[in-house]
Enzyme design. Structure first.
Site, PDB file in Angstrom:
ATOM      1  CB  CYS A 140      -0.923  -0.006   1.218  1.00  0.00           C
ATOM      2  SG  CYS A 140      -1.989   1.451   1.339  1.00  0.00           S
ATOM      3  CB  CYS A 143      -0.525   2.408   4.048  1.00  0.00           C
ATOM      4  SG  CYS A 143      -2.159   1.831   3.564  1.00  0.00           S
ATOM      5  CG  ASP A 144       3.232   1.115   4.380  1.00  0.00           C
ATOM      6  OD1 ASP A 144       2.747   1.606   5.421  1.00  0.00           O
ATOM      7  OD2 ASP A 144       3.082  -0.078   4.059  1.00  0.00           O
TER       8      ASP A 144
END
Length: 334
Positions: A140, A143-144
Protein backbone atom coordinates in the site's frame (compact mmCIF):
# COMPACT_ATOMS: atom_id res chain seq x y z
CA UNK A 1 -22.11 -28.24 19.14
CA UNK A 2 -24.78 -28.16 16.47
CA UNK A 3 -27.67 -25.74 16.22
CA UNK A 4 -27.78 -22.68 18.46
CA UNK A 5 -31.21 -21.93 19.89
CA UNK A 6 -30.32 -18.30 20.38
CA UNK A 7 -31.37 -15.91 17.63
CA UNK A 8 -28.90 -13.05 17.38
CA UNK A 9 -30.01 -9.65 16.22
CA UNK A 10 -26.80 -9.35 14.21
CA UNK A 11 -24.00 -11.71 13.26
CA UNK A 12 -20.84 -10.20 11.81
CA UNK A 13 -18.57 -12.41 9.72
CA UNK A 14 -15.04 -11.15 10.27
CA UNK A 15 -13.31 -9.25 13.07
CA UNK A 16 -11.18 -6.87 11.06
CA UNK A 17 -11.55 -3.08 11.30
CA UNK A 18 -14.89 -3.09 9.44
CA UNK A 19 -16.33 -5.89 11.56
CA UNK A 20 -15.20 -4.44 14.88
CA UNK A 21 -16.51 -0.99 13.97
CA UNK A 22 -19.86 -2.53 13.03
CA UNK A 23 -19.91 -4.52 16.27
CA UNK A 24 -19.30 -1.38 18.31
CA UNK A 25 -22.30 0.33 16.75
CA UNK A 26 -24.70 -2.62 16.85
CA UNK A 27 -23.75 -3.43 20.44
CA UNK A 28 -24.20 0.20 21.51
CA UNK A 29 -27.66 0.04 19.95
CA UNK A 30 -28.31 -2.85 22.35
CA UNK A 31 -28.55 -5.36 19.52
CA UNK A 32 -27.49 -8.87 20.49
CA UNK A 33 -24.27 -9.07 18.45
CA UNK A 34 -22.01 -12.01 17.63
CA UNK A 35 -18.75 -11.60 15.71
CA UNK A 36 -17.30 -14.73 14.12
CA UNK A 37 -13.60 -14.65 13.20
CA UNK A 38 -11.65 -17.38 11.41
CA UNK A 39 -8.27 -16.63 12.97
CA UNK A 40 -7.77 -13.64 15.27
CA UNK A 41 -9.16 -10.09 15.30
CA UNK A 42 -7.50 -7.62 12.97
CA UNK A 43 -6.93 -9.37 9.66
CA UNK A 44 -4.17 -7.97 7.50
CA UNK A 45 -3.86 -4.79 9.58
CA UNK A 46 -2.04 -6.91 12.16
CA UNK A 47 0.91 -6.98 9.76
CA UNK A 48 1.25 -3.20 9.83
CA UNK A 49 3.88 -1.93 12.23
CA UNK A 50 3.09 1.76 11.91
CA UNK A 51 -0.18 3.44 10.99
CA UNK A 52 0.04 7.18 10.41
CA UNK A 53 -3.05 7.84 8.29
CA UNK A 54 -5.80 6.83 10.71
CA UNK A 55 -7.47 9.93 12.17
CA UNK A 56 -6.77 10.49 15.84
CA UNK A 57 -3.42 8.69 16.02
CA UNK A 58 -0.13 10.22 14.99
CA UNK A 59 1.41 6.75 15.04
CA UNK A 60 0.00 3.44 16.21
CA UNK A 61 0.73 -0.20 15.46
CA UNK A 62 -1.91 -2.33 13.76
CA UNK A 63 -2.21 -4.88 16.60
CA UNK A 64 -2.47 -2.09 19.18
CA UNK A 65 -5.29 -0.38 17.30
CA UNK A 66 -7.19 -3.64 16.83
CA UNK A 67 -6.90 -4.46 20.53
CA UNK A 68 -8.43 -1.09 21.40
CA UNK A 69 -11.25 -1.63 18.89
CA UNK A 70 -11.91 -5.14 20.21
CA UNK A 71 -12.02 -3.99 23.83
CA UNK A 72 -14.32 -1.12 22.90
CA UNK A 73 -16.82 -3.43 21.17
CA UNK A 74 -16.70 -5.96 24.01
CA UNK A 75 -17.26 -3.17 26.52
CA UNK A 76 -20.75 -2.84 25.03
CA UNK A 77 -21.29 -6.62 25.23
CA UNK A 78 -20.46 -7.62 21.66
CA UNK A 79 -19.52 -11.30 21.68
CA UNK A 80 -16.39 -12.13 19.65
CA UNK A 81 -15.52 -15.74 18.88
CA UNK A 82 -12.21 -16.68 17.26
CA UNK A 83 -11.42 -19.92 15.48
CA UNK A 84 -14.90 -19.65 14.01
CA UNK A 85 -14.85 -19.75 10.21
CA UNK A 86 -18.11 -18.89 8.47
CA UNK A 87 -18.64 -21.38 5.65
CA UNK A 88 -22.18 -20.75 4.41
CA UNK A 89 -25.20 -18.45 4.60
CA UNK A 90 -28.75 -19.74 4.15
CA UNK A 91 -31.91 -17.65 3.98
CA UNK A 92 -34.64 -19.33 6.05
CA UNK A 93 -38.36 -19.31 5.34
CA UNK A 94 -39.06 -17.18 8.40
CA UNK A 95 -36.78 -14.44 7.04
CA UNK A 96 -33.89 -15.11 9.39
CA UNK A 97 -30.45 -16.15 8.18
CA UNK A 98 -28.63 -19.34 9.13
CA UNK A 99 -24.89 -18.89 9.49
CA UNK A 100 -22.92 -22.11 9.20
CA UNK A 101 -19.61 -22.04 11.02
CA UNK A 102 -17.49 -25.19 11.15
CA UNK A 103 -19.85 -27.70 12.80
CA UNK A 104 -21.99 -25.03 14.43
CA UNK A 105 -24.98 -23.14 13.08
CA UNK A 106 -26.24 -19.79 14.30
CA UNK A 107 -29.38 -17.84 13.48
CA UNK A 108 -29.41 -14.09 12.89
CA UNK A 109 -31.98 -11.49 11.97
CA UNK A 110 -29.31 -9.65 9.96
CA UNK A 111 -25.75 -10.42 8.89
CA UNK A 112 -22.91 -8.03 8.10
CA UNK A 113 -20.21 -9.56 5.92
CA UNK A 114 -16.73 -8.23 6.72
CA UNK A 115 -14.35 -11.04 5.67
CA UNK A 116 -11.94 -8.56 4.09
CA UNK A 117 -9.44 -9.19 1.30
CA UNK A 118 -5.84 -10.27 1.11
CA UNK A 119 -3.15 -8.66 -1.00
CA UNK A 120 -2.25 -10.75 -4.01
CA UNK A 121 1.31 -11.92 -3.48
CA UNK A 122 4.17 -12.55 -5.86
CA UNK A 123 5.17 -15.73 -4.06
CA UNK A 124 8.90 -15.10 -4.39
CA UNK A 125 11.71 -15.57 -1.84
CA UNK A 126 12.02 -12.70 0.63
CA UNK A 127 8.47 -11.39 0.19
CA UNK A 128 7.06 -12.73 3.45
CA UNK A 129 10.33 -12.41 5.34
CA UNK A 130 10.63 -8.66 4.86
CA UNK A 131 6.90 -7.97 5.03
CA UNK A 132 6.48 -9.61 8.40
CA UNK A 133 9.50 -7.82 9.78
CA UNK A 134 8.27 -4.46 8.54
CA UNK A 135 11.59 -4.20 6.77
CA UNK A 136 10.73 -2.91 3.34
CA UNK A 137 7.95 -4.86 1.58
CA UNK A 138 4.59 -3.09 1.32
CA UNK A 139 1.33 -3.52 -0.57
CA UNK A 140 0.00 0.00 0.00
CA UNK A 141 1.72 3.13 -1.24
CA UNK A 142 -0.94 5.38 0.25
CA UNK A 143 -0.19 3.85 3.65
CA UNK A 144 3.59 3.50 3.58
CA UNK A 145 5.09 5.91 1.03
CA UNK A 146 6.04 8.51 3.72
CA UNK A 147 8.30 5.93 5.38
CA UNK A 148 10.50 5.91 2.26
CA UNK A 149 11.12 9.62 1.93
CA UNK A 150 14.45 10.21 0.22
CA UNK A 151 14.94 6.51 -0.55
CA UNK A 152 14.93 4.32 -3.66
CA UNK A 153 12.04 1.92 -4.13
CA UNK A 154 10.77 -0.64 -6.62
CA UNK A 155 7.07 -0.82 -7.54
CA UNK A 156 5.48 -3.81 -9.26
CA UNK A 157 2.30 -3.89 -11.34
CA UNK A 158 0.58 -2.56 -14.43
CA UNK A 159 -3.04 -1.81 -13.57
CA UNK A 160 -4.78 1.38 -12.50
CA UNK A 161 -3.90 0.99 -8.84
CA UNK A 162 -0.26 0.27 -9.65
CA UNK A 163 0.11 3.45 -11.69
CA UNK A 164 -1.73 5.63 -9.21
CA UNK A 165 0.29 4.29 -6.30
CA UNK A 166 3.54 4.65 -8.23
CA UNK A 167 2.83 8.31 -8.87
CA UNK A 168 2.11 8.69 -5.15
CA UNK A 169 5.45 7.05 -4.30
CA UNK A 170 7.18 9.61 -6.49
CA UNK A 171 6.06 12.33 -4.08
CA UNK A 172 8.29 10.84 -1.39
CA UNK A 173 11.00 8.55 -2.76
CA UNK A 174 14.06 9.95 -4.53
CA UNK A 175 13.79 7.25 -7.19
CA UNK A 176 10.98 4.89 -8.14
CA UNK A 177 11.46 1.96 -10.52
CA UNK A 178 8.25 0.45 -11.87
CA UNK A 179 8.38 -3.15 -13.08
CA UNK A 180 5.78 -4.48 -15.49
CA UNK A 181 5.75 -8.00 -16.87
CA UNK A 182 4.26 -6.95 -20.21
CA UNK A 183 5.30 -4.62 -23.02
CA UNK A 184 2.52 -2.15 -22.29
CA UNK A 185 0.34 -1.22 -19.33
CA UNK A 186 -3.21 -2.49 -18.96
CA UNK A 187 -4.24 0.60 -16.98
CA UNK A 188 -6.60 3.15 -18.48
CA UNK A 189 -5.13 5.36 -21.17
CA UNK A 190 -5.36 8.58 -19.15
CA UNK A 191 -3.34 7.08 -16.29
CA UNK A 192 -0.70 5.71 -18.64
CA UNK A 193 -0.38 9.13 -20.26
CA UNK A 194 -0.05 10.78 -16.84
CA UNK A 195 2.65 8.33 -15.80
CA UNK A 196 4.67 8.75 -18.99
CA UNK A 197 4.34 12.52 -18.85
CA UNK A 198 5.64 12.51 -15.29
CA UNK A 199 8.57 10.34 -16.34
CA UNK A 200 9.36 12.72 -19.18
CA UNK A 201 9.27 15.82 -16.98
CA UNK A 202 11.22 14.27 -14.09
CA UNK A 203 14.21 12.62 -15.69
CA UNK A 204 15.76 9.97 -13.47
CA UNK A 205 13.00 10.14 -10.86
CA UNK A 206 10.83 7.42 -12.40
CA UNK A 207 12.30 4.43 -14.21
CA UNK A 208 10.05 1.96 -16.05
CA UNK A 209 11.24 -1.55 -16.84
CA UNK A 210 8.94 -3.43 -19.20
CA UNK A 211 8.90 -7.21 -19.68
CA UNK A 212 10.60 -7.52 -16.30
CA UNK A 213 9.65 -9.57 -13.26
CA UNK A 214 11.12 -9.86 -9.76
CA UNK A 215 12.27 -13.34 -8.77
CA UNK A 216 13.63 -12.61 -5.28
CA UNK A 217 13.79 -9.87 -2.66
CA UNK A 218 17.10 -9.84 -0.84
CA UNK A 219 18.82 -8.14 2.08
CA UNK A 220 20.17 -8.51 5.60
CA UNK A 221 17.49 -7.55 8.14
CA UNK A 222 15.90 -5.19 5.63
CA UNK A 223 15.38 -4.94 1.88
CA UNK A 224 18.59 -4.09 0.03
CA UNK A 225 17.95 -5.33 -3.50
CA UNK A 226 15.62 -7.14 -5.87
CA UNK A 227 16.73 -9.83 -8.29
CA UNK A 228 15.14 -9.08 -11.67
CA UNK A 229 14.61 -11.16 -14.76
CA UNK A 230 13.94 -9.87 -18.26
CA UNK A 231 11.25 -12.11 -19.75
CA UNK A 232 12.53 -11.66 -23.29
CA UNK A 233 16.27 -11.98 -22.84
CA UNK A 234 16.28 -14.10 -19.65
CA UNK A 235 18.92 -11.68 -18.36
CA UNK A 236 19.22 -11.46 -14.55
CA UNK A 237 20.00 -8.29 -12.62
CA UNK A 238 20.61 -7.44 -8.96
CA UNK A 239 18.82 -4.13 -8.54
CA UNK A 240 19.59 -2.09 -5.37
CA UNK A 241 16.64 -0.55 -3.50
CA UNK A 242 15.38 0.30 -0.03
CA UNK A 243 11.86 -1.00 -0.41
CA UNK A 244 9.49 -2.98 -2.62
CA UNK A 245 5.85 -2.05 -3.25
CA UNK A 246 3.66 -4.79 -4.72
CA UNK A 247 0.55 -3.60 -6.58
CA UNK A 248 -0.82 -6.68 -8.32
CA UNK A 249 -4.34 -6.74 -6.95
CA UNK A 250 -6.49 -7.96 -4.08
CA UNK A 251 -8.11 -11.33 -3.42
CA UNK A 252 -11.43 -11.00 -1.50
CA UNK A 253 -12.09 -13.67 1.12
CA UNK A 254 -15.49 -14.52 -0.31
CA UNK A 255 -15.19 -18.07 -1.63
CA UNK A 256 -17.70 -19.32 0.95
CA UNK A 257 -20.37 -17.03 -0.52
CA UNK A 258 -20.43 -18.46 -4.04
CA UNK A 259 -23.95 -19.54 -4.91
CA UNK A 260 -25.60 -17.53 -2.14
CA UNK A 261 -24.48 -13.90 -2.58
CA UNK A 262 -23.95 -12.10 -5.87
CA UNK A 263 -20.23 -11.61 -6.53
CA UNK A 264 -18.21 -10.03 -9.32
CA UNK A 265 -16.05 -12.18 -11.57
CA UNK A 266 -13.12 -11.42 -9.28
CA UNK A 267 -15.04 -12.33 -6.13
CA UNK A 268 -15.97 -8.93 -4.72
CA UNK A 269 -19.42 -8.61 -3.15
CA UNK A 270 -21.94 -6.55 -5.10
CA UNK A 271 -23.83 -4.03 -2.99
CA UNK A 272 -25.61 -0.72 -3.29
CA UNK A 273 -23.39 2.24 -2.50
CA UNK A 274 -25.58 3.88 0.15
CA UNK A 275 -26.86 1.14 2.45
CA UNK A 276 -24.41 -1.66 1.55
CA UNK A 277 -27.21 -4.14 0.86
CA UNK A 278 -26.20 -7.36 -0.89
CA UNK A 279 -28.30 -9.65 -3.09
CA UNK A 280 -29.64 -11.56 -0.05
CA UNK A 281 -32.21 -9.64 2.01
CA UNK A 282 -30.90 -9.03 5.51
CA UNK A 283 -27.25 -9.42 4.53
CA UNK A 284 -25.06 -6.31 4.40
CA UNK A 285 -21.40 -5.93 3.53
CA UNK A 286 -18.59 -3.67 4.73
CA UNK A 287 -14.91 -3.23 4.07
CA UNK A 288 -12.38 -4.37 1.51
CA UNK A 289 -14.44 -7.31 0.24
CA UNK A 290 -17.07 -5.15 -1.45
CA UNK A 291 -17.18 -3.61 -4.90
CA UNK A 292 -15.72 -0.12 -4.94
CA UNK A 293 -13.90 -0.35 -1.61
CA UNK A 294 -11.07 2.15 -1.19
CA UNK A 295 -8.92 -0.50 0.57
CA UNK A 296 -8.06 1.82 3.45
CA UNK A 297 -8.34 1.33 7.20
CA UNK A 298 -10.45 4.44 7.72
CA UNK A 299 -12.91 3.59 4.93
CA UNK A 300 -13.29 0.01 6.18
CA UNK A 301 -14.22 1.39 9.59
CA UNK A 302 -16.62 3.83 7.94
CA UNK A 303 -18.24 1.00 6.01
CA UNK A 304 -18.77 -0.95 9.22
CA UNK A 305 -20.48 2.03 10.82
CA UNK A 306 -22.69 2.65 7.76
CA UNK A 307 -23.79 -0.99 7.58
CA UNK A 308 -24.52 -1.09 11.31
CA UNK A 309 -26.70 1.99 11.01
CA UNK A 310 -28.47 0.73 7.88
CA UNK A 311 -29.56 -2.55 9.45
CA UNK A 312 -32.04 -0.68 11.65
CA UNK A 313 -34.09 0.16 8.57
CA UNK A 314 -34.41 -3.53 7.77
CA UNK A 315 -35.15 -4.59 11.35
CA UNK A 316 -37.99 -2.06 11.54
CA UNK A 317 -39.45 -3.02 8.17
CA UNK A 318 -38.05 -5.90 6.07
CA UNK A 319 -39.83 -4.59 2.97
CA UNK A 320 -37.39 -1.63 3.10
CA UNK A 321 -34.88 -3.95 1.48
CA UNK A 322 -36.48 -3.56 -1.92
CA UNK A 323 -36.86 0.20 -1.75
CA UNK A 324 -34.65 2.14 -4.18
CA UNK A 325 -31.96 4.49 -2.93
CA UNK A 326 -33.71 7.46 -1.37
CA UNK A 327 -32.95 11.16 -1.60
CA UNK A 328 -34.45 11.60 1.86
CA UNK A 329 -31.04 12.00 3.49
CA UNK A 330 -29.56 14.31 0.86
CA UNK A 331 -28.93 17.96 1.86
CA UNK A 332 -31.93 19.15 -0.20
CA UNK A 333 -34.20 16.98 1.89
CA UNK A 334 -33.12 18.21 5.30
Amino acid sequence: MGQSNNIYDCIIAGAGPAGLAAALYTARDRLNTLVLEKFMPGGQINNTDRIENYPGYVNIGGPDLIMKMKEQAENFDAEIRTGAEVTKLTKLQDGNIEVSCNKDKYIAKVVILTPGSDYRKLGIPGEDEFRNAGAGVSYCGTCDAPFFKGKQVVAIGGGNTALEETLHLCKYADKVTLLHRRDEFRATKVLVEELLEYQKKNEGKLIIKYSTIPIAIEGQGKVQSVKLKNKKTEELEDYPCDGVFIFIGMVPNTGFLKGSIELTDTGFIRADCAYLRTSMPGVFVAGDCRVGAAMQLATAVGDGVCAAMAIKNYLRNPSWWNEPLSEEYQPTGW
